[in-house]
Design an enzyme around this catalytic site. Structure first.
Site, PDB file in Angstrom:
ATOM      1  CG  HIS A   1      -6.093  -5.972   0.830  1.00 40.02           C
ATOM      2  ND1 HIS A   1      -6.997  -5.384   1.679  1.00 40.02           N
ATOM      3  CD2 HIS A   1      -4.880  -5.879   1.424  1.00 40.02           C
ATOM      4  CE1 HIS A   1      -6.362  -4.959   2.764  1.00 40.02           C
ATOM      5  NE2 HIS A   1      -5.079  -5.232   2.635  1.00 40.02           N
TER       6      HIS A   1
ATOM      7  CG  HIS B   1      -1.747  -1.185   1.401  1.00 35.46           C
ATOM      8  ND1 HIS B   1      -2.660  -1.574   0.452  1.00 35.46           N
ATOM      9  CD2 HIS B   1      -1.831  -2.110   2.394  1.00 35.46           C
ATOM     10  CE1 HIS B   1      -3.274  -2.695   0.864  1.00 35.46           C
ATOM     11  NE2 HIS B   1      -2.779  -3.030   2.029  1.00 35.46           N
TER      12      HIS B   1
END
Lengths: 330, 330
Positions: free
Chosen positions: B218, B56
């Site tokens: 995700h 991320h």
């Protein structure tokens, strides 16, 4: 091709409007969106102007602000801005101390900035130009006579921008810009192509296990196409090309710019920082300054470039000087 | 899958080493790379710690530094860090004023941070937790009980980080963090999947003309899959979901965060800024602060999220307060 857009025709305009609104403390748009300019220009300071095709964001508009550019002219995607845009930008930000144009070496950009410089000179404006050509991958390309100007351009903009804030004169800034360009080399690799919105299909094709070595920032061909290698092997080839071409350093310090082309995660860019530092260290070169990020992009192309600038104390101080733009700030 | 890497097993370690080297003025790595910490912590200041799966970036390590986090614990890609990492981070940066954990609402993260908090409390450390759950797309997901914590987490980190620098105490910081979370909503869309390096194949499939509405960071499923629409229509659906869920604003000002998921060019993100501003303006909501960039990513996934935080004067001042991290700086 999937894009967050409405229609191709207004894509650039809508994006520029969003950019100007998001950074209204720093920039404003010129009439008809011909250029992005600093909200406030300093009287008596030499004005720095750059520009080029869009699709390389944040270059150049993201570097307009204190310590870097006074204005940037955005062309359509991968298309040179027009002399008309450049003249309008010159008239908007020249306070009488002269204008330095920073131009990436592509035929359209060079021709149009030359024409703009001539038009401005005819109106008694003092205009000088620095052409960047830091890409060592190919001696000439489909888009340029001679080497291409790529990510090293931002290093020139940052260092010359800092000197301009410190009241350096026009000719000295031009010479400084050329000196930084001479001490700067870049090399890029692509893992995937990019897709120009108006075209709708990828600029080139790569097999699932292939990469393009020496790619340009429009997806132009580089030296060769080969199987995807390890990050270490890729960094080794990139740095060999760069270091083999740089003038002998007077010191042993450099700036390492690992630049993502748009589609490559930051995690991979930092992995390349690590690989490059090890290789440079093995050759006795110390990385004294870093810059890492997707800063000179090619839309959503995956891949990265490495740029090395040989630093001395003066260039280091100018690199460290304050900068407040949409995309670089320290 | 094409990645700039050597082998999957060392990818995260090599990337962390590159990150720490590139930003050695701000951060350093903990032993065994268990965490990234500020080089200097302030005695008597409450320590802020976050963390989560990698992939991320720049969240969270890129937000360690003055005005934001004191430490961040990186797990493997899309995998929670371990309690062991969190305890080590707590011990490294707690100067006695207590520790606030900022945790995205995913089962693994919540469980492991809870365990770490209990272990630290058993050593007489004061630990409080803020769980972020700003994603309005789905009431629960494959990875979370309840709403997911996504890009709004960085808003919590920034605002609470500023208050911590101003010597706010632990319980007040916890309450402030929860208040910011309550005033913050996000919604994401994906135009392409991402590929986890260790898996080697995309996390999901999308047809060439499809998008995922309400995607998680995700690549988890959102509300539905649909044909790719115009940017205006996408922004309208995202903002309707966000505004329909926010508490009634006391004022009419907000922060607009347009966050890229990794594979989407900046040009498109600014176009989304423009679309979102128009829609918000039509509803009488003024965007008084902006943040635009690929800041809470999902590797190379294409798409973006919109986050809105309702601001008041106090939150605005904290947002504006100085920050010096690898990826946010003003």
């Amino acid at each position: 091709m999937k894009r967050l857009m409405n229609v191709v025709e207004t894509m650039l305009d809508e994006s520029l409007d969003g950019f100007a609104a998001a950074h209204s403390d720093i920039v404003e748009l010129g009439s008809e969106r011909k250029f992005v300019r600093r909200r406030t220009v300093s009287q008596g300071k030499v004005a720095l102007i750059s520009g080029g095709g869009s699709g390389h964001e944040p270059l150049h508009a993201g570097f307009v602000g204190l310590g870097m550019l006074d204005a940037a002219c955005p062309g359509q995607v991968f298309t040179s801005p027009t002399p008309d845009q450049m003249v309008a930008a010159i008239e908007a930000v020249d306070t009488g101390a002269g204008v330095l144009l920073i131009v990436k070496n592509y035929e359209g950009d060079v021709m149009n900035f030359e024409m703009a410089a001539e038009l401005a000179a005819a109106s008694d404006r003092r205009v000088e130009t620095v052409v960047t050509n830091d890409d060592v991958a190919v001696p000439k390309s489909t888009w340029s006579t001679g080497r291409r100007g790529v990510a090293g351009t931002l290093v020139v903009e940052k260092i010359v921008g800092a000197a301009a804030e410190q009241a350096m004169g026009l000719e000295d800034l031009r010479d400084l810009g050329r000196r930084v360009n001479e001490r700067t080399r870049s090399f890029g690799v692509a893992l995937s192509p990019c897709t120009v919105p108006a075209a709708g299909s990828p600029t080139f094709e790569l097999a699932p296990d292939e990469m393009e070595i020496g790619v340009g920032i429009h997806g132009e061909p580089g030296r060769r196409r080969t199987k995807l290698g390890s990050a270490d092997a890729i960094a080794e080839e990139m740095l060999s090309a760069i270091l083999g071409d740089l003038p002998p350093p007077s010191g042993n310090k450099c700036l390492l710019l690992i630049n993502g082309f748009g589609g490559t995660p930051l995690m991979e860019l930092y992995l390349m920082v690590n690989a490059a530092r090890r290789i440079l260290g093995d050759r006795g070169i110390m990385v004294s300054r870093h810059l890492t990020g997707s800063l000179v992009t090619s839309l959503d192309m995956a891949g990265c470039s490495i740029t090395i600038t040989l630093l001395d104390d003066r260039l280091t101080r100018l690199w460290d000087a304050p900068v407040k733009t949409a995309s670089l700030s320290w």
